[in-house]
Design an enzyme around this catalytic site. Sequence first.
Site, PDB file in Angstrom:
ATOM      1  N   TYR A   1      -1.721  -1.104  10.297  1.00 39.83           N
ATOM      2  CA  TYR A   1      -1.824  -1.072   9.014  1.00 39.83           C
ATOM      3  C   TYR A   1      -0.381  -0.800   8.357  1.00 39.83           C
ATOM      4  O   TYR A   1      -0.115  -1.432   7.414  1.00 39.83           O
ATOM      5  CB  TYR A   1      -2.996  -0.440   8.319  1.00 39.83           C
ATOM      6  CG  TYR A   1      -3.189  -0.518   6.918  1.00 39.83           C
ATOM      7  CD1 TYR A   1      -3.806  -1.882   6.381  1.00 39.83           C
ATOM      8  CD2 TYR A   1      -3.076   0.319   5.985  1.00 39.83           C
ATOM      9  CE1 TYR A   1      -4.240  -1.953   5.279  1.00 39.83           C
ATOM     10  CE2 TYR A   1      -3.431   0.090   4.569  1.00 39.83           C
ATOM     11  CZ  TYR A   1      -3.875  -1.098   4.109  1.00 39.83           C
ATOM     12  OH  TYR A   1      -4.170  -1.345   3.041  1.00 39.83           O
TER      13      TYR A   1
ATOM     14  N   SER B   1       0.989  -1.134   0.044  1.00 36.15           N
ATOM     15  CA  SER B   1      -0.156  -0.013   0.033  1.00 36.15           C
ATOM     16  C   SER B   1       1.092   1.277  -0.225  1.00 36.15           C
ATOM     17  O   SER B   1       1.950   1.126   0.104  1.00 36.15           O
ATOM     18  CB  SER B   1      -0.860   0.041   1.242  1.00 36.15           C
ATOM     19  OG  SER B   1      -1.423   1.230   1.513  1.00 36.15           O
TER      20      SER B   1
HETATM   21  N1  NAD Z   1      -8.729  -0.716  -1.052  1.00 37.32           N
HETATM   22  C1  NAD Z   1      -7.726   0.131  -1.077  1.00 37.32           C
HETATM   23  O1  NAD Z   1      -7.832   1.470  -0.964  1.00 37.32           O
HETATM   24  C2  NAD Z   1      -6.481  -0.407  -0.963  1.00 37.32           C
HETATM   25  C3  NAD Z   1      -5.307   0.586  -0.934  1.00 37.32           C
HETATM   26  C4  NAD Z   1      -3.912   0.035  -0.703  1.00 37.32           C
HETATM   27  C5  NAD Z   1      -3.770  -1.277  -0.468  1.00 37.32           C
HETATM   28  N2  NAD Z   1      -4.942  -2.378  -0.525  1.00 37.32           N
HETATM   29  C6  NAD Z   1      -4.505  -3.712  -0.115  1.00 37.32           C
HETATM   30  O2  NAD Z   1      -5.344  -4.422  -0.873  1.00 37.32           O
HETATM   31  C7  NAD Z   1      -5.540  -5.761  -0.550  1.00 37.32           C
HETATM   32  C8  NAD Z   1      -7.097  -5.945  -1.084  1.00 37.32           C
HETATM   33  O3  NAD Z   1      -7.642  -4.924  -0.596  1.00 37.32           O
HETATM   34  P1  NAD Z   1      -9.407  -4.788  -0.890  1.00 37.32           P
HETATM   35  O4  NAD Z   1      -9.386  -3.246  -1.072  1.00 37.32           O
HETATM   36  O5  NAD Z   1      -9.446  -5.430  -2.082  1.00 37.32           O
HETATM   37  O6  NAD Z   1      -9.848  -5.069   0.390  1.00 37.32           O
HETATM   38  P2  NAD Z   1     -11.227  -5.998   0.658  1.00 37.32           P
HETATM   39  O7  NAD Z   1     -11.452  -6.027   2.024  1.00 37.32           O
HETATM   40  O8  NAD Z   1     -12.278  -5.472  -0.364  1.00 37.32           O
HETATM   41  O9  NAD Z   1     -10.679  -7.430   0.351  1.00 37.32           O
HETATM   42  C9  NAD Z   1      -9.805  -8.088   1.161  1.00 37.32           C
HETATM   43  C10 NAD Z   1     -10.398  -9.436   1.098  1.00 37.32           C
HETATM   44  O10 NAD Z   1      -9.351 -10.233   1.958  1.00 37.32           O
HETATM   45  C11 NAD Z   1     -10.095 -11.367   2.756  1.00 37.32           C
HETATM   46  N3  NAD Z   1      -9.410 -11.389   4.013  1.00 37.32           N
HETATM   47  C12 NAD Z   1      -9.346 -10.854   4.911  1.00 37.32           C
HETATM   48  N4  NAD Z   1      -8.748 -11.576   5.934  1.00 37.32           N
HETATM   49  C13 NAD Z   1      -8.434 -12.777   5.414  1.00 37.32           C
HETATM   50  C14 NAD Z   1      -7.962 -14.005   5.834  1.00 37.32           C
HETATM   51  N5  NAD Z   1      -7.425 -14.028   7.136  1.00 37.32           N
HETATM   52  N6  NAD Z   1      -7.795 -14.985   4.974  1.00 37.32           N
HETATM   53  C15 NAD Z   1      -8.245 -14.757   3.835  1.00 37.32           C
HETATM   54  N7  NAD Z   1      -8.866 -13.890   3.262  1.00 37.32           N
HETATM   55  C16 NAD Z   1      -8.892 -12.740   3.883  1.00 37.32           C
HETATM   56  C17 NAD Z   1     -11.412 -10.380   2.961  1.00 37.32           C
HETATM   57  O11 NAD Z   1     -12.620 -11.392   3.214  1.00 37.32           O
HETATM   58  C18 NAD Z   1     -11.769  -9.655   1.680  1.00 37.32           C
HETATM   59  O12 NAD Z   1     -12.572 -10.426   0.624  1.00 37.32           O
HETATM   60  C19 NAD Z   1      -5.530  -5.493   0.903  1.00 37.32           C
HETATM   61  O13 NAD Z   1      -4.233  -6.214   1.358  1.00 37.32           O
HETATM   62  C20 NAD Z   1      -5.124  -4.181   1.367  1.00 37.32           C
HETATM   63  O14 NAD Z   1      -4.518  -3.648   2.200  1.00 37.32           O
HETATM   64  C21 NAD Z   1      -6.227  -1.915  -0.663  1.00 37.32           C
END
Ligand code: NAD
Length: 257
Positions: free
Chosen positions: A156, A143
């Site tokens: 985070y 991120s």
């Molecule tokens: N959305 C953003 O703005 C953003 C920005 C930078 C980085 N990210 C990173 O990108 C990745 C995906 O984010 P997103 O926006 O799709 O979030 P999201 O919450 O929509 O998706 C994350 C998924 O991970 C799953 N998850 C959580 N804990 C878990 C576990 N213990 N075992 C298996 N699955 C698990 C959740 O059920 C969820 O479906 C994450 O690592 C997040 O930190 C997101």
Amino acid sequence: MTHAMTDKIVLITGAAGALGLAAAMLLAARGAIIVATDVAGADFAPLHAAIPDAARLLVIPADVTDEAAFGLVVAKAVAAFGTIDVFFNNAGIEGPVAPIPDFPTDGFRRVMDVNVTGIFLGLKLVIPVMAKAGSGSIINSSSVAGLTGSAGLCAYVASKHAVLGLTRAAAVEWGGKGIRVNCINPGPIDSRMMASIEEGASPGAAAAVHDGFAATIPMKRYGTPAEVAGLVAFLASDDAGYVNGAAYTVDGGMTAA
Ligand SMILES: NC(=O)c1ccc[n+]([C@@H]2O[C@H](COP(=O)([O-])OP(=O)(O)OC[C@H]3O[C@@H](n4cnc5c(N)ncnc54)[C@H](O)[C@@H]3O)[C@@H](O)[C@H]2O)c1
């Protein structure tokens, strides 16, 4: 075809979430076969709707912090398709939003468990499969919080810096065996996760927080999951054949400012 993925076997964790789903859709559209995992009880319906051909989508629920369950996902992928060419090591949680003195310790530990131990386990389990094949591309979800600090998000931020460290460690260790390991560093993306962080930062005033965040970004807007998927697709592809150990921002210029 741009970044063709014809019949590449792609494993995606957090596949029911915004970024996992978008990557699955784009890579499948470019010819990949998708093995998707997320927690039991996650909504896999959009994945099935996007990839209706049952021969090209295998869904296996598992918790990435559970080494045995995660190992079974990898074993089933290999049993079904022979190998894993691309691994989007993506599952993650945002955790609590609070200043450090008020930050719940169990919440800190949970974020580190999912975002760091989960990513480590993914590397541990998938690298041997790719080493056997002599090639592979791993994309870890870090991120902008893996590059800079952010108030209220200590767990985070720490976890996403650790993902960068794991990326570099794995890239150095395995680049010589044909395995490329990179991470993506998205800025705020229009998604459930950002809505949760906005609400945590100022309960009841998420819209104002959204606008405030957006105003600090040179492109003056959040990104879309599809825009992150475009970067994932590049790193997954042979077009990125010499890209290893890199951290790629997809943040509208946020970390350039
Ligand atoms: N959305 C953003 O703005 C953003 C920005 C930078 C980085 N990210 C990173 O990108 C990745 C995906 O984010 P997103 O926006 O799709 O979030 P999201 O919450 O929509 O998706 C994350 C998924 O991970 C799953 N998850 C959580 N804990 C878990 C576990 N213990 N075992 C298996 N699955 C698990 C959740 O059920 C969820 O479906 C994450 O690592 C997040 O930190 C997101």
